[in-house]
Design an enzyme around this catalytic site. Structure first.
Site, PDB file in Angstrom:
ATOM      1  N   HIS A  66       0.840  -1.211   0.000  1.00 45.43           N
ATOM      2  CA  HIS A  66       0.000   0.000   0.000  1.00 45.43           C
ATOM      3  C   HIS A  66       0.872   1.257   0.000  1.00 45.43           C
ATOM      4  CE1 HIS A  66      -3.232  -2.756   1.250  1.00 45.43           C
ATOM      5  NE2 HIS A  66      -4.060  -1.853   0.760  1.00 45.43           N
TER       6      HIS A  66
ATOM      7  N   LYS B  83      -0.663   5.025   4.411  1.00 45.51           N
ATOM      8  CA  LYS B  83      -1.564   4.108   5.129  1.00 45.51           C
ATOM      9  C   LYS B  83      -1.168   3.977   6.590  1.00 45.51           C
ATOM     10  CE  LYS B  83      -3.842  -0.414   4.804  1.00 45.51           C
ATOM     11  NZ  LYS B  83      -5.156   0.154   5.172  1.00 45.51           N
TER      12      LYS B  83
HETATM   13  N1  LIG Z   1     -12.869  -1.139   2.919  1.00 48.34           N
HETATM   14  C1  LIG Z   1     -12.287  -0.648   1.815  1.00 48.34           C
HETATM   15  O1  LIG Z   1     -12.587  -1.029   0.666  1.00 48.34           O
HETATM   16  C2  LIG Z   1     -11.264   0.430   1.960  1.00 48.34           C
HETATM   17  C3  LIG Z   1     -10.921   0.847   3.212  1.00 48.34           C
HETATM   18  N2  LIG Z   1     -10.060   1.885   3.376  1.00 48.34           N
HETATM   19  C4  LIG Z   1      -9.851   2.334   4.741  1.00 48.34           C
HETATM   20  O2  LIG Z   1     -10.536   3.580   4.907  1.00 48.34           O
HETATM   21  C5  LIG Z   1      -9.848   4.359   5.883  1.00 48.34           C
HETATM   22  C6  LIG Z   1      -9.561   5.754   5.318  1.00 48.34           C
HETATM   23  O3  LIG Z   1      -8.692   5.642   4.228  1.00 48.34           O
HETATM   24  P1  LIG Z   1      -8.192   6.961   3.439  1.00 48.34           P
HETATM   25  O4  LIG Z   1      -9.339   7.793   3.029  1.00 48.34           O
HETATM   26  O5  LIG Z   1      -7.225   6.475   2.431  1.00 48.34           O
HETATM   27  O6  LIG Z   1      -7.389   7.713   4.619  1.00 48.34           O
HETATM   28  P2  LIG Z   1      -7.043   9.280   4.753  1.00 48.34           P
HETATM   29  O7  LIG Z   1      -5.865   9.342   5.662  1.00 48.34           O
HETATM   30  O8  LIG Z   1      -6.937   9.908   3.415  1.00 48.34           O
HETATM   31  O9  LIG Z   1      -8.331   9.902   5.513  1.00 48.34           O
HETATM   32  C7  LIG Z   1      -8.608   9.502   6.835  1.00 48.34           C
HETATM   33  C8  LIG Z   1      -9.734  10.341   7.428  1.00 48.34           C
HETATM   34  O10 LIG Z   1      -9.864   9.998   8.821  1.00 48.34           O
HETATM   35  C9  LIG Z   1      -9.500  11.133   9.630  1.00 48.34           C
HETATM   36  N3  LIG Z   1      -8.607  10.755  10.728  1.00 48.34           N
HETATM   37  C10 LIG Z   1      -7.286  10.452  10.634  1.00 48.34           C
HETATM   38  N4  LIG Z   1      -6.774  10.193  11.862  1.00 48.34           N
HETATM   39  C11 LIG Z   1      -7.793  10.346  12.733  1.00 48.34           C
HETATM   40  C12 LIG Z   1      -7.898  10.203  14.145  1.00 48.34           C
HETATM   41  N5  LIG Z   1      -6.831   9.868  14.900  1.00 48.34           N
HETATM   42  N6  LIG Z   1      -9.106  10.401  14.706  1.00 48.34           N
HETATM   43  C13 LIG Z   1     -10.177  10.744  13.978  1.00 48.34           C
HETATM   44  N7  LIG Z   1     -10.145  10.903  12.628  1.00 48.34           N
HETATM   45  C14 LIG Z   1      -8.954  10.698  12.007  1.00 48.34           C
HETATM   46  C15 LIG Z   1      -8.769  12.082   8.698  1.00 48.34           C
HETATM   47  O11 LIG Z   1      -8.872  13.405   9.169  1.00 48.34           O
HETATM   48  P3  LIG Z   1      -7.534  14.344   9.068  1.00 48.34           P
HETATM   49  O12 LIG Z   1      -7.254  14.435   7.607  1.00 48.34           O
HETATM   50  O13 LIG Z   1      -7.960  15.623   9.717  1.00 48.34           O
HETATM   51  O14 LIG Z   1      -6.479  13.613   9.826  1.00 48.34           O
HETATM   52  C16 LIG Z   1      -9.501  11.844   7.387  1.00 48.34           C
HETATM   53  O15 LIG Z   1     -10.732  12.518   7.365  1.00 48.34           O
HETATM   54  C17 LIG Z   1      -8.613   3.554   6.272  1.00 48.34           C
HETATM   55  O16 LIG Z   1      -8.903   2.802   7.442  1.00 48.34           O
HETATM   56  C18 LIG Z   1      -8.415   2.605   5.093  1.00 48.34           C
HETATM   57  O17 LIG Z   1      -7.719   1.438   5.407  1.00 48.34           O
HETATM   58  C19 LIG Z   1      -9.495   2.536   2.315  1.00 48.34           C
HETATM   59  C20 LIG Z   1      -9.777   2.143   1.051  1.00 48.34           C
HETATM   60  C21 LIG Z   1     -10.693   1.051   0.763  1.00 48.34           C
HETATM   61  O1  LIG Z   2      -5.803   2.117   3.207  1.00 42.36           O
HETATM   62  C1  LIG Z   2      -6.035   1.775   2.030  1.00 42.36           C
HETATM   63  O2  LIG Z   2      -5.696   2.470   1.064  1.00 42.36           O
HETATM   64  C2  LIG Z   2      -6.756   0.513   1.809  1.00 42.36           C
HETATM   65  N1  LIG Z   2      -7.198  -0.130   2.862  1.00 42.36           N
HETATM   66  C3  LIG Z   2      -7.969  -1.325   2.873  1.00 42.36           C
HETATM   67  C4  LIG Z   2      -7.280  -2.414   3.674  1.00 42.36           C
HETATM   68  O3  LIG Z   2      -6.674  -2.119   4.718  1.00 42.36           O
HETATM   69  O4  LIG Z   2      -7.374  -3.569   3.298  1.00 42.36           O
HETATM   70  C5  LIG Z   2      -8.449  -1.736   1.506  1.00 42.36           C
HETATM   71  C6  LIG Z   2      -7.556  -1.359   0.352  1.00 42.36           C
HETATM   72  O5  LIG Z   2      -6.531  -2.291   0.238  1.00 42.36           O
HETATM   73  C7  LIG Z   2      -7.023   0.056   0.428  1.00 42.36           C
END
Ligand SMILES: NC(=O)C1=CN([C@@H]2O[C@H](COP(=O)(O)OP(=O)(O)OC[C@H]3O[C@@H](n4cnc5c(N)ncnc54)[C@H](OP(=O)(O)O)[C@@H]3O)[C@@H](O)[C@H]2O)C=CC1
Ligand SMILES: O=C(O)C1=N[C@H](C(=O)O)C[C@H](O)C1
Length: 232
Positions: A128, A132
């Protein structure tokens, strides 16, 4: 018109907002951290943010009796338990990976790993982007569970109850770098032969499309726990 609230304004949250609006959904609010507005009229909450927001999100969906799409990874076992409990009260769609390819990957492993697991060593590698926050990825844990439902990760991700105390036997290897949207490879190492199955996400759009499809699906369901398998 489907009314959605988005928790998380990062890479996923912002693309979900843009895509949902392009699809004609009403994005009622986007929360950067937790949900603090209990006056909103909303059909579905979509959370791709951080585990720290879980408590306020659960509190909100229980009060409003609205559906929840949950994609955030890196939850503790207690958090996963409390997330799953909410499905007694509302429709919850939960997946560590909303892409169709990974949903099929999971089914392939469930079907074919029993043919390989006695004679092959199984290892999972995930790659990743360098932003991440959690490791190993939620998807890697989910794939381990598909490979071996008795592995310790079953306790966290399995659909049925976990009773055993087996040691974790399948290795997970995490690499972080650049802008990789997500790569998962399962290796089966045998005597003088290796089989590998790999999924590459070329764009986050695949997760976003899956999450919005899940939102349209789950809003019409009874309370319960739903996953990609239910939508295939
Ligand atoms: N299930 C799926 O298919 C997928 C899951 N994911 C998951 O989604 C989540 C978000 O991914 P992504 O958008 O790439 O991450 P980003 O880092 O781009 O965004 C994260 C968000 O959460 C907030 N955040 C970060 N740290 C904290 C904290 N300590 N407390 C509260 N809020 C917080 C951030 O706010 P700020 O910017 O102010 O820190 C931001 O709004 C991850 O857990 C990822 O693994 C991602 C892709 C696909
Ligand atoms: O953080 C990401 O970017 C992603 N998170 C998910 C995971 O932890 O499996 C899904 C995807 O791989 C992207």
């Amino acid at each position: 018109m489907l009314k959605i609230a988005i928790v998380g304004t990062g890479k996923m949250g912002s693309l979900i907002k843009e895509t949902a609006q392009n699809q004609g959904m009403e994005v009622v609010h986007c929360f950067e951290k937790g949900i603090d507005d209990h006056c909103m009229d909303v059909d579905v909450v979509i959370d791709f943010s951080h585990p720290n927001n879980l408590a306020s999100v659960l509190n909100f969906v229980k009060t409003k009796k609205c559906a929840l799409i949950y994609g955030t990874t890196g939850l503790s076992e207690n958090q996963i338990d409390s997330l799953k409990q909410v499905s007694d009260e509302i429709p919850l769609f939960y997946s560590a990976n909303f892409s169709y390819g990974i949903a099929v990957f999971e089914q392939i492993l469930k079907q074919f790993a029993p043919l390989l697991k006695n004679d092959f060593d199984m290892e999972v590698q995930e790659i990743h982007h360098n932003q991440k926050q959690d490791a190993p990825s939620g998807t890697a844990k989910m794939l381990v569970n598909a490979l071996d439902p008795e592995d310790e990760y079953t306790k966290v991700y399995g659909r049925s109850g976990f009773t055993g105390k087996r040691q974790h036997e399948i290795g997970i290897h995490s690499l972080r770098g650049g802008t990789v949207a997500g790569e998962h490879t399962v290796y089966f190492f045998g005597d003088n032969e290796t089989l590998e199955i790999k999924h590459s996400a070329n764009s986050r759009q695949i997760f976003v499309n899956g999450a919005l499809k899940a939102a349209k699906f789950v809003v019409n369901q009874k309370p319960g726990l739903y996953s990609m398998e239910d939508m295939m």
